[in-house]
Design a protein around this motif. Structure first.
Motif, short mmCIF file in Angstrom:
data_model
loop_
_atom_site.label_atom_id
_atom_site.label_comp_id
_atom_site.label_asym_id
_atom_site.label_seq_id
_atom_site.Cartn_x
_atom_site.Cartn_y
_atom_site.Cartn_z
N ALA A 33 -0.44 7.40 0.22
CA ALA A 33 -1.60 8.06 -0.09
C ALA A 33 -2.68 7.17 -0.68
O ALA A 33 -3.85 6.99 -0.50
N PHE A 34 -2.05 6.36 -1.60
CA PHE A 34 -2.83 5.18 -2.11
C PHE A 34 -3.24 4.05 -1.00
O PHE A 34 -4.64 3.92 -0.96
N ALA A 35 -2.71 3.86 0.08
CA ALA A 35 -3.11 2.88 0.95
C ALA A 35 -4.08 3.51 1.87
O ALA A 35 -5.06 3.26 2.19
N ASP A 36 -3.99 5.12 2.02
CA ASP A 36 -5.09 5.74 2.77
C ASP A 36 -6.18 5.95 2.00
O ASP A 36 -7.40 5.95 2.38
N ALA A 37 -6.35 5.92 0.57
CA ALA A 37 -7.14 6.23 -0.27
C ALA A 37 -8.12 4.70 -0.11
O ALA A 37 -9.46 4.89 -0.26
N ILE A 38 -7.43 3.83 0.23
CA ILE A 38 -8.37 2.38 0.07
C ILE A 38 -8.88 2.36 1.16
O ILE A 38 -10.14 2.26 1.40
N THR A 39 -8.62 2.99 2.61
CA THR A 39 -9.29 3.15 3.70
C THR A 39 -10.58 4.27 3.29
O THR A 39 -11.61 3.91 3.69
N GLY A 40 -10.18 5.31 2.81
CA GLY A 40 -11.22 6.44 2.42
C GLY A 40 -12.16 5.74 1.33
O GLY A 40 -13.35 6.23 1.29
N LEU A 41 -11.91 4.89 0.53
CA LEU A 41 -12.76 4.31 -0.33
C LEU A 41 -13.78 3.22 0.54
O LEU A 41 -14.72 2.87 -0.15
N GLN A 42 -13.53 3.15 1.61
CA GLN A 42 -14.42 2.31 2.73
C GLN A 42 -14.38 0.97 2.11
O GLN A 42 -15.33 0.12 2.23
N VAL A 43 -13.25 0.25 1.78
CA VAL A 43 -13.24 -1.07 0.95
C VAL A 43 -12.89 -2.01 2.41
O VAL A 43 -13.37 -3.13 2.41
N ILE A 44 -11.98 -1.40 3.13
CA ILE A 44 -11.61 -2.35 4.38
C ILE A 44 -11.37 -1.80 5.61
O ILE A 44 -11.20 -0.47 5.57
N SER A 45 -10.93 -2.31 6.67
CA SER A 45 -10.30 -1.60 7.83
C SER A 45 -9.15 -0.67 7.62
O SER A 45 -8.32 -1.44 6.84
N PRO A 46 -8.89 0.44 8.45
CA PRO A 46 -7.53 0.98 8.23
C PRO A 46 -6.54 0.08 8.29
O PRO A 46 -5.46 0.33 7.85
#
Length: 182
Positions: A33-46
């Motif tokens: 969930a944390f890793a998915d949130a990083i993607t959702g925060l639009q920080v880096i590519s999935p």
């Protein structure tokens, strides 16, 4: 800043980091969930989200280890300033981009990232910086340098501040009716 205040700040930063790490690695679902949130925060590519999630947790763990290592508090606090500053920057950027994902700072949540999360990270960066200045001005700062009443006060203050920071979404919801979901 007195010795008790410096110790309280170090305990606060350490407590927040410990709870953050535990919340992210306690379960496999929490980490994903944390890793998915990083993607959702639009920080880096999935495709890089798992690596960045692991690196973030490793950085938090490294900073915590420095803070609790005898004599490591100044280096840990300097690293904490950078870490929490980076978190504040990433969260602010995500909000400006319109992200509605949760920050997952302390484990899975569906509460969307908000300015209160940026302020929390900024507060922790400022507290770390203040404690760093305190460790420079008072190089003998440690838990052992406090008498029992000062130690109890430092622990009490740190405990209250850690709880308030960790339960920020709950407190905001309770006091203002802000978006709340767990």
């Amino acid at each position: 800043m007195g010795v008790a205040a410096v110790v309280a700040a170090i305990l606060t930063v350490s407590g927040v980091l410990a709870i953050s790490i535990i919340g992210k690695v306690r379960t496999r679902v929490g980490f994903h969930a944390f890793a998915d949130a990083i993607t959702g925060l639009q920080v880096i590519s999935p495709r890089w989200s798992r690596l960045v999630a692991a690196a973030s947790i490793a950085a938090e763990t490294f900073v915590l280890a420095l803070l609790v290592w005898p004599g490591g508090a100044p280096a840990g606090l300097a690293a904490a300033v950078l870490l929490f500053g980076a978190f504040a920057f990433v969260l602010a950027r995500a909000i400006r981009r319109g992200s509605t994902v949760g920050c997952h700072c302390f484990g899975p949540t569906s509460a969307p990232v908000a300015w209160r999360h940026v302020i929390r990270s900024g507060f922790l960066a400022v507290a770390s910086f203040g404690a760093l200045l305190g460790t420079i001005a008072l190089p003998a700062v440690s838990l052992g340098s406090l008498d029992p009443p000062q130690l109890l006060l430092a622990l009490f203050v740190a405990g209250i501040v850690v709880m308030a920071l960790v339960w920020l979404d709950d407190l905001t919801w309770l006091l203002r009716g802000a978006t709340h979901a767990r």
